[in-house]
Scaffold this motif. Structure first.
Motif, PDB file in Angstrom:
ATOM      1  N   SER A  40       0.831  -1.195   0.000  1.00 28.78           N
ATOM      2  CA  SER A  40       0.000   0.000   0.000  1.00 28.78           C
ATOM      3  C   SER A  40       0.867   1.248   0.000  1.00 28.78           C
ATOM      4  N   ASN A  41       0.350   2.321  -0.605  1.00 25.37           N
ATOM      5  CA  ASN A  41       1.089   3.585  -0.531  1.00 25.37           C
ATOM      6  C   ASN A  41       0.609   4.453   0.630  1.00 25.37           C
ATOM      7  N   PHE A  42      -0.415   3.963   1.363  1.00 24.07           N
ATOM      8  CA  PHE A  42      -0.964   4.678   2.520  1.00 24.07           C
ATOM      9  C   PHE A  42      -1.443   6.087   2.159  1.00 24.07           C
ATOM     10  N   GLU A  43      -1.754   6.296   0.900  1.00 19.98           N
ATOM     11  CA  GLU A  43      -2.185   7.625   0.488  1.00 19.98           C
ATOM     12  C   GLU A  43      -3.451   7.599  -0.355  1.00 19.98           C
ATOM     13  N   ASN A  76       4.010  -0.794   3.757  1.00 13.95           N
ATOM     14  CA  ASN A  76       4.284   0.413   2.987  1.00 13.95           C
ATOM     15  C   ASN A  76       5.781   0.663   2.967  1.00 13.95           C
ATOM     16  N   LYS A 128       8.458   3.448   2.615  1.00 14.64           N
ATOM     17  CA  LYS A 128       8.545   4.901   2.761  1.00 14.64           C
ATOM     18  C   LYS A 128       9.966   5.370   2.443  1.00 14.64           C
ATOM     19  N   ASP A 136       3.797  12.787   2.428  1.00 14.39           N
ATOM     20  CA  ASP A 136       2.557  12.244   2.965  1.00 14.39           C
ATOM     21  C   ASP A 136       1.402  13.141   2.564  1.00 14.39           C
ATOM     22  N   SER A 185      -2.317  11.740   6.179  1.00 18.22           N
ATOM     23  CA  SER A 185      -1.644  11.159   7.331  1.00 18.22           C
ATOM     24  C   SER A 185      -1.733   9.640   7.317  1.00 18.22           C
ATOM     25  N   ASP A 186      -0.589   8.977   7.514  1.00 18.45           N
ATOM     26  CA  ASP A 186      -0.573   7.519   7.543  1.00 18.45           C
ATOM     27  C   ASP A 186      -1.489   6.986   8.634  1.00 18.45           C
ATOM     28  N   GLN A 187      -1.472   7.609   9.796  1.00 18.20           N
ATOM     29  CA  GLN A 187      -2.313   7.158  10.899  1.00 18.20           C
ATOM     30  C   GLN A 187      -3.794   7.298  10.558  1.00 18.20           C
ATOM     31  N   GLN A 200       5.699  -0.643   8.158  1.00 18.79           N
ATOM     32  CA  GLN A 200       6.239   0.413   7.311  1.00 18.79           C
ATOM     33  C   GLN A 200       7.753   0.275   7.288  1.00 18.79           C
TER      34      GLN A 200
END
Length: 237
Positions: free
Chosen positions: A100-103, A128, A130, A136, A139-141, A160
């Motif tokens: 995942s790119n977490f975005e 992910n 990074k 970012d 936010s990843d969270q 990550q």
């Protein structure tokens, strides 16, 4: 020509039933026409859950991973595509890793992945890579909280990895965690190129040893129909 290939498909169906289950229902279809549009039409008309394709033939790095036909199909597939490299020894699928790119919006892709993993009893590891230069956008969270909220019953693991070389980071994660299938989201035509960049050489040799699951950016939806009695009842109320 169609009759020739239909006969070969029938023989393959017989072989599959002999090898796995004599009661297994195997339907064979041979459709002439330019690839891959007829395949997507079949996916929708037959309500297919998964397309499985072998990989061979290579003219560029993407083709080396998926094969020419597979590489072109996954960019517009209407359902997930499982690409199995030639020579891979199939085994029980214990762990699936999702890069995942977490975005981006992950819910649509994870729904497809969960549907694939649940019947197999496979665990899902979301990770992910990074890099120092990666920004970012979200936010990843925040992304992680949304995933946990949307999938409360799924015990995903999250990791990550700090690595400027995304390919190296993916390979390290796959190797150290004994991943059986690597899953990827295809939300833009060039998403795979963006994930893996173009600096791919000998590293493809290792990564081609496991199947790759491409999750569709435009999965078809089954239209719900209401029978005449239900419709009349609803109209009466």
């Amino acid at each position: 020509m169609v009759a020739y290939y239909q006969d070969k498909l029938q023989n393959l169906a017989k072989y599959i039933r002999l090898q796995f289950d004599s009661n297994l229902e195997v339907e064979t279809i041979c459709v002439p026409g330019p690839f891959p549009n007829p395949l997507n039409d079949l996916v929708c008309s037959k309500q297919v859950d998964l397309v499985v394709m072998g990989t061979k033939g290579a003219h560029n790095w993407l083709d080396k991973i998926f094969g020419t036909n597979t590489a072109s199909f996954i960019k517009q597939a209407a359902c997930p595509v499982l690409a199995i490299p030639s020579g891979v020894q199939l085994k029980f699928i214990k762990t699936i890793a999702y890069a995942s790119n977490f975005e981006s919006q992950e819910t649509m892709y994870l729904k497809q992945l969960v549907k694939f993993a649940e019947p197999l009893g496979s665990s899902i590891a979301i990770f992910n890579i990074k890099s120092e230069n990666q920004l970012d956008l979200v936010s990843d969270q925040q992304i992680l909280r949304k995933i946990k909220r949307d999938f409360p019953e799924n015990n995903f693991s999250f990791s990550q990895i700090k690595e400027n070389d995304i390919i190296a980071g993916i390979e390290t994660f796959v190797r150290e965690n004994q991943i059986d299938i690597l899953a990827l989201s295809v939300y833009e035509p060039d998403m795979l190129e963006r994930i893996f960049h173009n600096s791919v050489s000998e590293q493809l040799v290792y990564r081609s040893q496991i199947p790759l699951l491409a999750l569709s950016s435009k999965p078809y939806s089954v239209k719900k129909t209401t029978n005449s009695k239900q419709q009349k009842s609803q109209e009466a109320h």
